[in-house]
Motif scaffolding. Structure first.
Motif, mmCIF file in Angstrom:
data_model
loop_
_atom_site.group_PDB
_atom_site.id
_atom_site.type_symbol
_atom_site.label_atom_id
_atom_site.label_comp_id
_atom_site.label_asym_id
_atom_site.label_seq_id
_atom_site.Cartn_x
_atom_site.Cartn_y
_atom_site.Cartn_z
ATOM 1 N N GLN A 50 0.909 -1.700 2.063
ATOM 2 C CA GLN A 50 -0.269 -2.490 2.413
ATOM 3 C C GLN A 50 -1.118 -1.784 3.470
ATOM 4 N N GLU A 51 -0.437 -1.131 4.400
ATOM 5 C CA GLU A 51 -1.156 -0.433 5.474
ATOM 6 C C GLU A 51 -2.046 0.673 4.905
ATOM 7 N N ASN A 52 -1.513 1.400 3.921
ATOM 8 C CA ASN A 52 -2.296 2.472 3.301
ATOM 9 C C ASN A 52 -3.453 1.913 2.477
ATOM 10 N N ILE A 53 -3.193 0.796 1.798
ATOM 11 C CA ILE A 53 -4.248 0.159 1.002
ATOM 12 C C ILE A 53 -5.386 -0.295 1.902
ATOM 13 N N GLN A 54 -5.018 -0.900 3.011
ATOM 14 C CA GLN A 54 -6.040 -1.379 3.952
ATOM 15 C C GLN A 54 -6.858 -0.209 4.506
ATOM 16 N N LYS A 55 -6.160 0.870 4.830
ATOM 17 C CA LYS A 55 -6.846 2.049 5.357
ATOM 18 C C LYS A 55 -7.814 2.615 4.316
ATOM 19 N N PHE A 56 -7.388 2.626 3.049
ATOM 20 C CA PHE A 56 -8.233 3.139 1.972
ATOM 21 C C PHE A 56 -9.474 2.276 1.779
ATOM 22 N N THR A 57 -9.281 0.950 1.676
ATOM 23 C CA THR A 57 -10.421 0.051 1.419
ATOM 24 C C THR A 57 -11.403 0.061 2.585
ATOM 25 N N GLU A 58 -10.869 0.123 3.802
ATOM 26 C CA GLU A 58 -11.758 0.196 4.960
ATOM 27 C C GLU A 58 -12.524 1.516 4.956
ATOM 28 N N GLY A 59 -11.858 2.582 4.512
ATOM 29 C CA GLY A 59 -12.535 3.871 4.429
ATOM 30 C C GLY A 59 -13.689 3.844 3.436
ATOM 31 N N VAL A 60 -13.476 3.175 2.299
ATOM 32 C CA VAL A 60 -14.548 3.056 1.305
ATOM 33 C C VAL A 60 -15.702 2.235 1.873
ATOM 34 N N PHE A 61 -15.358 1.118 2.518
ATOM 35 C CA PHE A 61 -16.389 0.239 3.107
ATOM 36 C C PHE A 61 -17.191 0.979 4.171
ATOM 37 N N ASN A 62 -16.486 1.635 5.081
ATOM 38 C CA ASN A 62 -17.167 2.345 6.166
ATOM 39 C C ASN A 62 -17.965 3.531 5.635
ATOM 40 N N GLY A 63 -17.392 4.228 4.649
ATOM 41 C CA GLY A 63 -18.101 5.375 4.082
ATOM 42 C C GLY A 63 -19.392 4.975 3.403
ATOM 43 N N LEU A 64 -19.353 3.878 2.646
ATOM 44 C CA LEU A 64 -20.559 3.403 1.969
ATOM 45 C C LEU A 64 -21.591 2.923 2.980
ATOM 46 N N ASN A 65 -21.134 2.271 4.031
ATOM 47 C CA ASN A 65 -22.051 1.838 5.086
ATOM 48 C C ASN A 65 -22.696 3.034 5.784
ATOM 49 N N LEU A 66 -21.900 4.077 6.022
ATOM 50 C CA LEU A 66 -22.457 5.285 6.634
ATOM 51 C C LEU A 66 -23.565 5.874 5.765
ATOM 52 N N GLN A 67 -23.321 5.920 4.462
ATOM 53 C CA GLN A 67 -24.356 6.423 3.562
ATOM 54 C C GLN A 67 -25.587 5.517 3.565
#
Length: 654
Positions: A365-382
Motif C-alpha cells: 500500500q505504501e508503494n501504491i500511495q507513493k506512485f499515485t501521489e507521484g502521478v498527481f504531483n507530476g501532472l500538477n507540475l506540468q
C-alpha cells in the motif's frame, strides 16, 4: 522556318521588355524566347529588321530521338542513351546540348576523360552553355581533385548565369577543404543570395566559423541548418550532431556561470532577498526554486540535479521563475498554485482502476500511495509549469545568446525524458490513458517550442494521436499570440485556460498571493469577514479581472453578453447536482422575485434557496433563465429573456 520582325512600335508592343535595349540584348533575348528544347535559333539584325531562323526540320526529325535520350538518362540507362546521342551528333554536330548530355551520360558511366572531351565539344559550339560548364567543374572537382581547374569552369558558369545554390555550395565546400576560407565564404553567401536559408550553405558557414575559432557563430549556423533541413536529409543529422558537439564544447566555458552570477545579483537587488544555489541529487525534479516566503527562510534557494547536462540553464530557468514572480508582485497579480487533500481525493477516484491493478500485483500500500501521489504531483507540475516554462525559455533564448548552447543541450535531454514518460510500456500499462494523454499534450507543447527555437523535430517520438497534436498546436498558438505582448502574471491565464480545456482544473486552485496571505492571518480574516460577510466589497483578483476582460473581448466579437454567459456557467455548476424538483423550487422563487421587477444594476438580491450568497440583478436573471430552461423549458419563452446564445456558449464552457 524564318520569322521576320521589323523593329517598330508594333514589335515593342509584342516584346515590351525589349524596348530601349541594344541589338546584342535583343538578339540574346529572342534566342532564349525561340529556343525549343536543345534547338537554338539563329537571330540576326539587319537594317532595323530581325531575322529568326528556326531549324524546324531538325526539330521534326531529331526531337523524338533527343527526347528518347533524355528519357533513357532519367531511367539511368546511360549506355543506351550514349548510343542514341552519338547518332544525333553525327546528324547534327553543331548542337551543343547533344554533346553536353552525352558528357553527362559518359560521366555517369565512370568514363570521365571521354565525358570531358564531349563537354569540350559542347563548349566549342556554345561557350556559354552553363550546364556544360557546371559539369566540367564538377568532374574536375570530384574526380580529378583539381580544384584550380574546377574553379575556372565554375567562374564561367557564374558568368553564364547557370550556377544554382547547389553548385555554389559545392564550390564553397571545395574551397573549405583547401582552407581557402575567404573564397569559400564568398561562394556560400552567393548561394544564400539565390536561395535564402539553404541549409547546406548555412552548415558550410558554420564549418568555416569553427576554423576561425568563432565557436558560438559555428553553433548558430549549425542550428540554422537544422531548422531549414528536412529530417530525412542526411545534412539534418550531420548538422544536428555537429551542433551537439559544438554545444558540449561551449558548455565547458564559463559563459553560463557568468550569466548566473550577473542575473542572481540583478534579482537580489530587485527583490531584496538573497538567492542561494546548491546541488541536490535527491530532489524529485531536475531543478526547483524554493521561495523564501513559502519555506520561512531569509533567502531563496535554487536546487538542481548535477547529473544533467548544462546545469547553468536549469539554474537560470529557476531564477526566471523568481523574476516573473517579482514582476507579478509589483502589480499585485502574483498567484499561488494550491492543491488540497480534497483535490487529491477527487483525482484518486479516477485512479482507482490503476490502484486496483497495482494491488493485484501484490504491491504494498505504501508503494501504491507513493506512485499515485507521484502521478498527481507530476501532472500538477506540468499543469502549472508548462505555460510558464514557455515564456521562460523564450525569454532566455532572446536575452542570453551565449546561454543558447546550454539551453539546447538541457532542453534536448528534458525532451528525451518527456518522451520516455509517455511512451514507456510499464507506465502505459498502469497509468490511465486519459492522464497519459493530458501529460503528452503538455509535453508536445514543449516539443513544439523546442522545434521552433532549435529546429529539432521530436514530435513523432511522442506517438501522439491527431487530436492530441491538434490540442498541443492550439495551445502553442495561444502562447505565440501572447508572448510578445505579455504583461506581468499573464502566464497564469494560460495555466487556467489550458487546465480547463484538459479538465484538470479540479486538481488545484490559483489564488492571489495577497488574498491568500490575508486569509492565512486569522485576525485579518475575521475582521474582513465581519465587515463584508458576503464579499461584496472585497476587491476582485486582478488576474480574474484580466481573464474576464479577455473573455468579454472574444464574446463581443461573437455577439453574446459575456457577463450573462459567465453567470449562466455559475448557475449550471450550482444546479449540476440538484434534482428537477429542487431546480423548480428555485425557479418559482426567482419568478416571485421577478414579479417585483429585477434591476440589472442592483447588487444585493437574496435567493432564499441559495443561502449565504448575494446576487447582482444580472446574476439573478441568468439564474432565472437557467433554472427555467433546465426544469420548466416548455414555459421558457414566457420569461421574455433572450439568452439562447449565451446559454449555448455557457454549456460549452461548463
Amino acid at each position: 522556318m524564318q520569322i521576320i520582325h521589323p523593329i517598330n512600335t508594333f514589335f515593342f508592343t509584342l516584346f515590351p521588355s525589349l524596348e530601349k535595349r541594344n541589338e546584342e540584348e535583343i538578339t540574346t533575348s529572342l534566342k532564349k524566347y525561340y529556343t525549343y528544347g536543345p534547338f537554338v535559333p539563329k537571330v540576326t539584325i539587319q537594317d532595323q529588321v530581325i531575322y529568326v531562323e528556326v531549324d524546324t526540320m531538325a526539330i521534326v526529325t531529331q526531337e523524338a530521338d533527343f527526347n528518347q535520350a533524355v528519357s533513357l538518362c532519367e531511367k539511368r540507362d546511360f549506355q543506351a542513351a550514349t548510343t542514341v546521342l552519338k547518332k544525333l551528333i553525327l546528324r547534327n554536330p553543331s548542337n551543343s546540348e547533344y554533346h553536353r548530355i552525352l558528357g553527362q551520360a559518359l560521366s555517369e558511366q565512370g568514363k570521365q576523360d571521354e565525358a570531358i572531351n564531349a563537354l569540350i565539344d559542347a563548349l566549342r559550339w556554345d561557350a556559354k552553355n552553363g550546364w556544360a560548364l557546371l559539369m566540367m567543374g564538377n568532374i574536375f572537382a570530384r574526380f580529378k581533385k583539381d580544384t584550380t581547374t574546377a574553379l575556372k569552369y565554375y567562374d564561367q558558369a557564374i558568368l553564364a548565369n547557370k550556377v544554382d545554390h547547389y553548385t555554389l555550395s559545392n564550390i564553397a565546400y571545395l574551397l573549405l577543404q583547401e582552407n581557402k576560407l575567404e573564397q569559400a565564404k564568398k561562394y556560400a553567401n552567393e548561394a544564400l543570395q539565390i536561395q535564402p536559408n539553404y541549409p547546406n550553405a548555412l552548415f558550410i558557414l558554420g564549418l568555416m566559423a569553427e576554423r576561425e575559432n568563432a565557436s558560438h557563430t559555428a553553433f548558430e549556423y549549425a542550428i540554422l541548418a537544422v531548422k531549414q533541413a528536412a529530417p530525412t536529409d542526411p545534412l539534418y543529422q550531420n548538422a544536428l550532431q555537429q551542433a551537439i558537439e559544438w554545444a558540449r564544447s561551449l558548455s565547458e566555458d564559463f559563459e553560463g556561470e557568468k550569466a548566473m552570477v550577473a542575473y542572481r545579483s540583478q534579482l537580489e537587488a530587485e527583490g531584496g532577498t538573497e538567492i542561494e544555489i546548491e546541488k541536490d541529487d535527491n530532489i524529485a525534479v531536475v531543478a526547483k526554486m524554493e521561495f523564501a516566503e513559502r519555506y520561512n527562510r531569509k533567502h531563496h534557494l535554487v536546487k538542481y540535479k548535477s547529473n544533467y547536462p548544462a546545469v547553468a540553464h536549469l539554474v537560470m530557468h529557476e531564477m526566471v521563475h523568481l523574476d516573473f514572480v517579482i514582476q507579478a508582485r509589483k502589480v499585485n497579480h502574483n498567484q499561488l498554485f494550491l492543491s488540497t487533500q480534497q483535490n487529491k481525493n477527487t483525482f484518486l477516484e479516477g485512479m482507482q482502476p490503476a490502484i486496483k491493478k497495482l494491488k493485484n500485483k501484490g504491491l504494498p500500500q505504501e508503494n501504491i500511495q507513493k506512485f499515485t501521489e507521484g502521478v498527481f504531483n507530476g501532472l500538477n507540475l506540468q499543469t502549472f509549469n508548462t505555460p510558464i516554462d514557455l515564456f521562460i525559455e523564450e525569454f532566455l533564448f532572446k536575452k542570453y545568446e551565449k546561454l543558447r548552447p546550454y539551453q539546447f543541450l538541457s532542453l534536448n535531454r528534458l525532451m528525451q525524458d518527456a518522451i520516455a514518460s509517455v511512451t514507456d510500456k510499464m507506465i502505459l500499462e498502469i497509468v490511465p490513458a486519459d492522464i497519459v494523454s493530458k501529460s503528452k499534450i503538455y509535453s508536445l507543447v514543449n516539443a513544439l517550442q523546442f522545434q521552433d527555437l532549435y529546429g529539432i523535430n521530436l514530435i513523432d517520438k511522442f506517438q501522439a494521436s491527431e487530436a492530441e497534436l491538434e490540442q498541443a498546436q492550439y495551445f502553442f498558438k495561444e502562447f505565440n499570440d501572447l508572448k510578445n505582448k505579455r504583461q506581468p502574471a499573464e502566464e497564469y491565464l494560460l495555466v487556467k485556460q489550458w487546465a480547463k480545456a484538459l479538465d484538470l482544473n479540479n486538481n488545484f486552485e490559483l489564488e492571489n498571493e495577497k488574498q491568500y496571505e490575508a486569509k492565512s492571518n486569522i485576525d485579518t480574516f475575521l475582521s474582513q469577514l465581519e465587515k463584508d460577510p458576503f464579499g461584496l466589497e472585497t476587491p476582485e483578483d486582478p488576474l480574474q479581472q484580466k481573464e474576464m476582460e479577455l473573455f468579454q473581448q472574444n464574446q463581443q466579437a461573437e455577439g453574446t453578453n459575456s457577463a450573462v454567459v459567465m453567470y449562466i456557467v455559475s448557475a449550471l455548476q450550482f444546479f449540476k447536482n440538484k434534482s428537477q424538483d429542487q431546480i423548480k423550487t428555485i425557479a418559482f422563487e426567482i419568478a416571485m422575485l421577478g414579479t417585483m421587477g429585477i434591476d440589472p444594476n442592483k447588487k444585493d438580491y437574496i435567493i432564499g434557496n441559495i443561502p449565504e450568497k448575494r446576487f447582482s440583478g444580472t446574476q439573478v436573471l441568468a439564474y432565472y433563465y437557467t433554472s427555467w430552461r433546465l426544469a420548466i423549458p416548455e414555459h421558457l419563452a414566457e420569461l421574455g429573456l433572450d439568452y439562447g446564445k449565451e446559454f449555448e456558449m455557457a454549456m460549452k464552457l461548463a
